[in-house]
Design an enzyme around this catalytic site. Structure first.
Site, PDB file in Angstrom:
ATOM      1  N   LYS A 111       0.767  -1.179  -0.134  1.00 56.08           N
ATOM      2  CA  LYS A 111       0.090   0.145   0.004  1.00 56.08           C
ATOM      3  C   LYS A 111       0.891   1.093   0.001  1.00 56.08           C
ATOM      4  O   LYS A 111       0.427   2.235  -0.536  1.00 56.08           O
ATOM      5  CB  LYS A 111      -0.933   0.125   1.160  1.00 56.08           C
ATOM      6  CG  LYS A 111      -1.973  -0.664   1.109  1.00 56.08           C
ATOM      7  CD  LYS A 111      -3.251  -0.612   2.183  1.00 56.08           C
ATOM      8  CE  LYS A 111      -4.417  -1.788   2.138  1.00 56.08           C
ATOM      9  NZ  LYS A 111      -5.382  -1.564   3.228  1.00 56.08           N
ATOM     10  N   LYS A 194      -7.056  -7.459  -9.448  1.00 53.02           N
ATOM     11  CA  LYS A 194      -8.446  -7.746  -8.778  1.00 53.02           C
ATOM     12  C   LYS A 194      -9.363  -6.643  -9.006  1.00 53.02           C
ATOM     13  O   LYS A 194      -9.157  -5.460  -9.078  1.00 53.02           O
ATOM     14  CB  LYS A 194      -8.194  -8.004  -7.385  1.00 53.02           C
ATOM     15  CG  LYS A 194      -7.495  -9.185  -7.029  1.00 53.02           C
ATOM     16  CD  LYS A 194      -7.136  -9.231  -5.278  1.00 53.02           C
ATOM     17  CE  LYS A 194      -8.495  -9.283  -4.567  1.00 53.02           C
ATOM     18  NZ  LYS A 194      -8.176  -9.287  -2.980  1.00 53.02           N
ATOM     19  N   LYS A 197     -12.904  -1.807  -5.437  1.00 53.70           N
ATOM     20  CA  LYS A 197     -14.024  -0.860  -5.127  1.00 53.70           C
ATOM     21  C   LYS A 197     -13.205   0.721  -5.191  1.00 53.70           C
ATOM     22  O   LYS A 197     -13.600   1.455  -5.342  1.00 53.70           O
ATOM     23  CB  LYS A 197     -14.692  -0.694  -3.815  1.00 53.70           C
ATOM     24  CG  LYS A 197     -14.084  -1.079  -2.500  1.00 53.70           C
ATOM     25  CD  LYS A 197     -15.049  -1.287  -1.524  1.00 53.70           C
ATOM     26  CE  LYS A 197     -14.331  -1.498  -0.121  1.00 53.70           C
ATOM     27  NZ  LYS A 197     -15.277  -1.774   0.885  1.00 53.70           N
TER      28      LYS A 197
END
Length: 331
Positions: A111, A194, A197
């Site tokens: 991240k 993947k 959202k």
């Protein structure tokens, strides 16, 4: 009956990958577990969130969970920040966890990337809070996907070190609950990534609030290749987008990929996408309609979350108070 804890971040609109990877499994787990489900809004702010948007998305996520079949009366559903036990135990665990353990956490590296010095300390230490989320309830089982296995192992390490340091066997071992094999749902625009959202393109995902028209449009636009569908699995090799669409169909229809190809092998993607749209709409459209109905009464959703938080606190507060006493805090 064993106690399960599971949390989901209330950021973005839940999409089909969230449903197949987590939410559908949560609904099944209610049959034979005592379930505690949380909208982990404290984890969400490890990355900056607009306050109004966070409130809106917490309610939307709650509505999707309810529409999908989560029972807030038989089980517990709440947002994390309403139960102070999470933060209290999270701080104790932050003082138990070793820096070397946190340095091995691959998700922070993924991240933060090369810009790690500019990320919040919360993003680095949040595995300690995740351990607290689970152990504040002495939950013994946690449903996990591949990306959370390492954090669950760390939670067990923290529990064991706490027990060792304070000469107790207070916190239990946590067992991973591996969900039934389901599709790894990938982006409709890039079959190597993947479905997410947080993807900037709404065309990359089926959101659990999409109506039938939106679903049909997104699937028509989904990236494919010029070859027809193969009749056998080996024919999907090197065809990421085709494999993804077949996997989605299989997961929603309760079939194996082999069975899907036996039905649709040799077809072009036009007819197959039409069949896939029907399967996706059958699952998503009713959930989306119920979600919209629930979101029309946000006061009811807020009251339900408050009730869940009250019941969650009744379980967690005595456990965390005992942990605080073991540490030496005067209560």
């Amino acid at each position: 009956m064993q106690r399960i804890f599971s949390g989901i971040q209330p950021t973005g609109v839940p999409q089909l990958g969230n449903y197949l990877g987590a939410i559908r499994n949560w609904v099944r787990l209610q049959n034979d577990h005592e379930c505690i489900f949380s909208l982990v809004d404290m984890h969400a702010i490890t990355m900056f969130q607009d306050p109004a948007t966070l409130r809106e998305q917490t309610r939307a996520q709650t509505a999707v969970l309810l529409a999908s079949g989560i029972d807030p009366k038989a089980h517990i559903l709440f947002n994390q920040s309403q139960v102070s036990a999470h933060a209290r135990l999270g701080w104790i665990f932050t003082c138990v966890v070793r820096l070397g353990w946190l340095n091995r956490m691959t998700q922070f590296k993924d991240k933060a990337g090369k810009d790690r010095e500019n990320h919040s300390a919360g993003l680095y230490t949040y595995p300690a809070l995740m351990a607290a989320d689970i152990l504040a309830y002495k939950a013994t089982r946690v449903p996990v996907g591949d990306d959370q296995r390492q954090h669950l192992e760390l939670a067990n390490d923290i529990a064991q070190k706490f027990n060792h340091d304070y000469g107790t066997d207070f916190f239990p071992q946590i067992e991973a609950v591996i969900p039934p094999v389901s599709a790894r749902v990938m982006s409709l625009r890039d079959g190597t990534k993947k479905m997410s959202k947080s993807d900037p393109s709404e065309q990359s995902r089926i959101e659990m609030t999409d109506d039938a028209d939106a679903i049909a449009l997104k699937l028509r636009r989904a990236r494919t290749d010029p070859e027809p569908l193969p009749s056998e699995i080996a024919g999907l090799e090197g065809r990421a987008e085709a494999r993804n669409l077949v996997g989605i169909y299989a997961a929603l229809a309760g079939l194996s990929a082999e069975e899907v190809l036996a039905r649709h092998g040799g077809e072009g993607f036009g007819p197959f996408k039409a069949a896939l749209t029907e399967v996706v709409v059958d699952t998503v459209a009713p959930i989306a309609a119920e979600t919209r109905r629930l979101l029309a009464d946000t006061a009811h959703l807020d009251a339900m979350l408050r009730d869940g938080a009250r019941r969650a606190a009744a379980l967690a507060d005595p456990i965390v108070a005992e942990a605080e006493a073991l540490v030496g805090f005067i209560r």
